[in-house]
Design a protein around this motif. Sequence first.
Motif, PDB file in Angstrom:
ATOM      1  N   ARG A 179       0.834  -1.214   0.000  1.00 29.23           N
ATOM      2  CA  ARG A 179       0.000   0.000   0.000  1.00 29.23           C
ATOM      3  C   ARG A 179       0.864   1.258   0.000  1.00 29.23           C
ATOM      4  N   GLU A 180       1.954   1.228   0.776  1.00 27.84           N
ATOM      5  CA  GLU A 180       2.790   2.422   0.883  1.00 27.84           C
ATOM      6  C   GLU A 180       3.737   2.584  -0.313  1.00 27.84           C
ATOM      7  N   ALA A 181       4.248   1.473  -0.854  1.00 29.86           N
ATOM      8  CA  ALA A 181       5.268   1.558  -1.904  1.00 29.86           C
ATOM      9  C   ALA A 181       4.683   1.560  -3.312  1.00 29.86           C
ATOM     10  N   TRP A 182       3.575   0.859  -3.516  1.00 27.72           N
ATOM     11  CA  TRP A 182       3.026   0.725  -4.862  1.00 27.72           C
ATOM     12  C   TRP A 182       1.512   0.947  -4.833  1.00 27.72           C
ATOM     13  N   PRO A 183       1.078   2.189  -4.718  1.00 26.57           N
ATOM     14  CA  PRO A 183      -0.364   2.463  -4.664  1.00 26.57           C
ATOM     15  C   PRO A 183      -1.107   2.031  -5.928  1.00 26.57           C
ATOM     16  N   ASP A 184      -0.424   2.008  -7.077  1.00 34.27           N
ATOM     17  CA  ASP A 184      -1.092   1.565  -8.303  1.00 34.27           C
ATOM     18  C   ASP A 184      -1.395   0.067  -8.251  1.00 34.27           C
ATOM     19  N   TRP A 186      -1.892  -1.544  -5.485  1.00 34.77           N
ATOM     20  CA  TRP A 186      -2.948  -1.639  -4.477  1.00 34.77           C
ATOM     21  C   TRP A 186      -4.322  -1.367  -5.099  1.00 34.77           C
ATOM     22  N   SER A 187      -4.375  -0.362  -5.946  1.00 33.01           N
ATOM     23  CA  SER A 187      -5.669   0.037  -6.502  1.00 33.01           C
ATOM     24  C   SER A 187      -6.239  -0.978  -7.484  1.00 33.01           C
ATOM     25  N   ARG A 188      -5.382  -1.729  -8.167  1.00 36.43           N
ATOM     26  CA  ARG A 188      -5.898  -2.674  -9.151  1.00 36.43           C
ATOM     27  C   ARG A 188      -6.050  -4.098  -8.615  1.00 36.43           C
ATOM     28  N   THR A 189      -5.822  -4.303  -7.321  1.00 36.72           N
ATOM     29  CA  THR A 189      -5.962  -5.633  -6.721  1.00 36.72           C
ATOM     30  C   THR A 189      -7.413  -5.888  -6.332  1.00 36.72           C
ATOM     31  N   ASP A 233      -9.253  -9.000  12.682  1.00 37.37           N
ATOM     32  CA  ASP A 233      -9.182  -7.842  13.573  1.00 37.37           C
ATOM     33  C   ASP A 233      -9.348  -6.573  12.742  1.00 37.37           C
ATOM     34  N   GLU A 234     -10.497  -5.912  12.878  1.00 35.97           N
ATOM     35  CA  GLU A 234     -10.770  -4.729  12.063  1.00 35.97           C
ATOM     36  C   GLU A 234      -9.828  -3.581  12.386  1.00 35.97           C
ATOM     37  N   GLY A 235      -9.373  -3.503  13.649  1.00 34.53           N
ATOM     38  CA  GLY A 235      -8.425  -2.450  13.994  1.00 34.53           C
ATOM     39  C   GLY A 235      -7.103  -2.615  13.275  1.00 34.53           C
ATOM     40  N   VAL A 236      -6.625  -3.837  13.185  1.00 33.68           N
ATOM     41  CA  VAL A 236      -5.372  -4.091  12.473  1.00 33.68           C
ATOM     42  C   VAL A 236      -5.562  -3.840  10.981  1.00 33.68           C
ATOM     43  N   LEU A 237      -6.697  -4.263  10.442  1.00 30.63           N
ATOM     44  CA  LEU A 237      -6.970  -4.013   9.020  1.00 30.63           C
ATOM     45  C   LEU A 237      -7.004  -2.525   8.718  1.00 30.63           C
ATOM     46  N   GLU A 238      -7.524  -1.738   9.646  1.00 31.63           N
ATOM     47  CA  GLU A 238      -7.567  -0.282   9.447  1.00 31.63           C
ATOM     48  C   GLU A 238      -6.161   0.316   9.479  1.00 31.63           C
ATOM     49  N   ILE A 239      -5.301  -0.206  10.358  1.00 28.24           N
ATOM     50  CA  ILE A 239      -3.912   0.266  10.396  1.00 28.24           C
ATOM     51  C   ILE A 239      -3.222  -0.016   9.064  1.00 28.24           C
ATOM     52  N   GLU A 246     -10.533   1.342   3.522  1.00 31.39           N
ATOM     53  CA  GLU A 246      -9.530   0.439   2.967  1.00 31.39           C
ATOM     54  C   GLU A 246      -9.407  -0.822   3.813  1.00 31.39           C
ATOM     55  N   GLY A 247      -9.600  -0.708   5.119  1.00 34.01           N
ATOM     56  CA  GLY A 247      -9.597  -1.882   5.983  1.00 34.01           C
ATOM     57  C   GLY A 247     -10.694  -2.858   5.610  1.00 34.01           C
ATOM     58  N   ARG A 248     -11.883  -2.327   5.301  1.00 37.24           N
ATOM     59  CA  ARG A 248     -12.985  -3.192   4.873  1.00 37.24           C
ATOM     60  C   ARG A 248     -12.680  -3.825   3.507  1.00 37.24           C
ATOM     61  N   ARG A 249     -11.961  -3.104   2.691  1.00 36.46           N
ATOM     62  CA  ARG A 249     -11.581  -3.646   1.382  1.00 36.46           C
ATOM     63  C   ARG A 249     -10.630  -4.831   1.545  1.00 36.46           C
ATOM     64  N   ILE A 250      -9.693  -4.691   2.462  1.00 36.67           N
ATOM     65  CA  ILE A 250      -8.777  -5.808   2.732  1.00 36.67           C
ATOM     66  C   ILE A 250      -9.556  -7.021   3.227  1.00 36.67           C
ATOM     67  N   ARG A 251     -10.582  -6.757   4.051  1.00 41.68           N
ATOM     68  CA  ARG A 251     -11.402  -7.857   4.572  1.00 41.68           C
ATOM     69  C   ARG A 251     -12.059  -8.640   3.428  1.00 41.68           C
TER      70      ARG A 251
END
Length: 779
Positions: A179-184, A186-189, A233-239, A246-251
């Motif tokens: 997420r931090e190094a390659w936002p592009d 991240w966006s297409r995943t 853990d939604e808190g960890v996903l939010e971090i 974005e945390g919900r997206r990871i979920r």
Amino acid sequence: MLQSKPGSSLFLGIELATDQLRATLVDDNLELMGVECVDFDTEVPEYQTQGGIFTTPGDAYTTPVDMWVKALDLLLEKLHRNHDLARIRAIGGSAQHALVWWKANAVPNLAALDPRLSLNSQLTSQCFSIPNVPVAQDTSAHTHALAIEAALGGPDHMATRVGTCAQSSLIAAQLLRVREAWPDVWSRTGRVQVASAFLCSMMCGSWVGMNEPEACATGMWVHGTSNSPGHWDEGVLEIIGGNWEEGRRIRTWLGDVDLSGGSRKIGMVSRYLVDRYRFDHDTIVTPFALDTLSSYLSLTPHPADAVLQLGPMDYLMASAASYAPSRLFNLYPHPAQDPNEKRKYIVALTSRNADVPRALVRDMYTKSWSAFDRLVDIVPPGGSIGLDDKLFSFWFLQADGFPFSHVKGIFRFETGIKVNEFRDLRANPRCLLESQLLSFRVRWSRILTSGIFGNTVGRGGAVPNSNTTNPSGTNPPPSKLGLSFDPYDYSTLPLRILATGAAANFPSVVNIIGDIFNAPVIIPTSQIDAAQVAPHRNAPARGHPSRASMGGAYAARWVWGRERGGIRAGGTFEDDLRKVFSKRWMMTGGLALKTSANAIPQLSNSAVSTPVVGGLPTGGSSRGGSGSSTPYSHHPRSGLGTTVVVEEDEEEIDIDVATGRLRSLTTSAITGPLQTTNSSLSLLSNSALAASALNGHNPPPSIGSELLSPDPSNTTGGETSATTSAPLTPVTAMTSTSDSDLQVGLGKVTDPDVDSFMSYAAIVPEYCRLEGMLVKGIV
């Protein structure tokens, strides 16, 4: 002899390893029926990997996902060509620790794959948002793991919350790094899958989520209790995501987790495999697991055993009775357990600095693995004969887990003082091995107070009396030694060590293991037989099964038996498999398990009265590569077989008979620049080699002259020297191996020596003191 019927059931285990894709077939008696593999470097050379991976600056170790898909095509073709796949009743498997990134706009319909086309032509590299994904050895996300740990309040709070503290290969850390190094990217995943779920999806033709043991290793999973199931853990996903959305997206990427305990089928074999490769449409697919856990299953360990896996990363694993997370270890739910039985767990201690330091020391101080093995055997414990001048070395080429997350470099200590190099260079190989194994022994003793082993007392046997742990009656209490445990008390250590990996093929290594833990060392007979062919390879010799693929086949057989009612519900995986092995043993009259696909099973040495000549039973060939049962030896300490493997460029070792000390090596073995050899035991990268120069620890230019100088203590003019040029002799099984071990395909290779254990116990306090100095950064 028990023969498999022509139409008998088969069970397939698949392993996606770092360097190969492997398959093992067993019948319903768990007898080995077939082995196939695809080597990434040689059979799909267009990807130009080395050991199945790419290495780049910054401790990045990656592998192309597209290569896995193409290798799967080749493996299935081999299986179809050489075996009747319609006989397969269940498929299990495992994979290395890695994460597959699918593109949101290119996620294929796995159920609609065209059987006329290969998988690789339909699942191309364009399907993946990250073509080359990190593997377990990758540490490029180490700082991100530490950042997550800090955000959660430190290692203790993180372990309490998600069951683990910062680890370089955490899925959570890899997600944050992308997420931090390659936002592009991240966006297409659109979806992520662990490698085992990815491989399982290929078999099922449908999307499969990860199982609970792997979820517990992500750093994002909250372990369930009797009152509430496990959840992300939604808190960890939010971090990780940076915000709630974005945390919900990871979920959604991660999907649901299989909480069945691995005791039921995941689904049926895909229509694609049925139509293209003629699998039976009723074939079930069972949960796939981490390769380390699958290897653990293949050994069917008892609760008092510990499993030591030596490889690119070293693992010490054992059965745990309860869930008590700690920063000191990793804890996984058992990957194959009945929902009705009491929950079981597997505790794992890990070390990243494993094969690479061993190979680097081999290159720096010897010329071959046989010389390495003999040098370790010749040098006394602790690197010196004296009691107060022991040598210690710590090799941290990669940052490791807690408490070594900030420690990196090569550190040597002589008489308690940090030095750049030992005065006696010959001590380096043995001191490295002792340091690696003492670390596991010390960490094992430290975790006993966590309560993960339940109320089990005396895992190494009966609780000893004071005279057992303190023969002289003069050993000081642990508090005066600065320790939280008694280093002389072996009653809390494992009863046996079940070892796997190429390093366990060397007699000197298994002797050190047995002495440090005061326990016999047991090795799979299939590995012992394979070692007679290629003793320095972690990959099994041709025709021999890998432990992880064997574990997948065993799990498939177990789940299939439960589905049909042939295995009663409520029994443990290990007990159920031992019953199958025991039944087979009785039906065959004591016939040992086949150790390779082309093996001819033979009676065990305890089942027949056969004279033994030179360590080999007469009346049957047991030489390496013959495919016959493992040879047995009468060596009092370790199984030193008569089969020898000649390595190229073997060097002579000159031994002083009077002192037992090595005096010299040939010049070619120890002079010249440090080189990276094409050793299959480890994967040396440029970054790993560069790490040898950390803190000024360059290989000394005078290595050759120092080793070639005569021993000043020798005043006999060389008359007592004996020159040997014995090539490498791998371990073999001892004749004292029990029938219960032979039934499950295990052989004892060494017995412990209690006096040697006490010698190692005496240096544990100093080892812990020096280790503490490294952790505190005061050296």
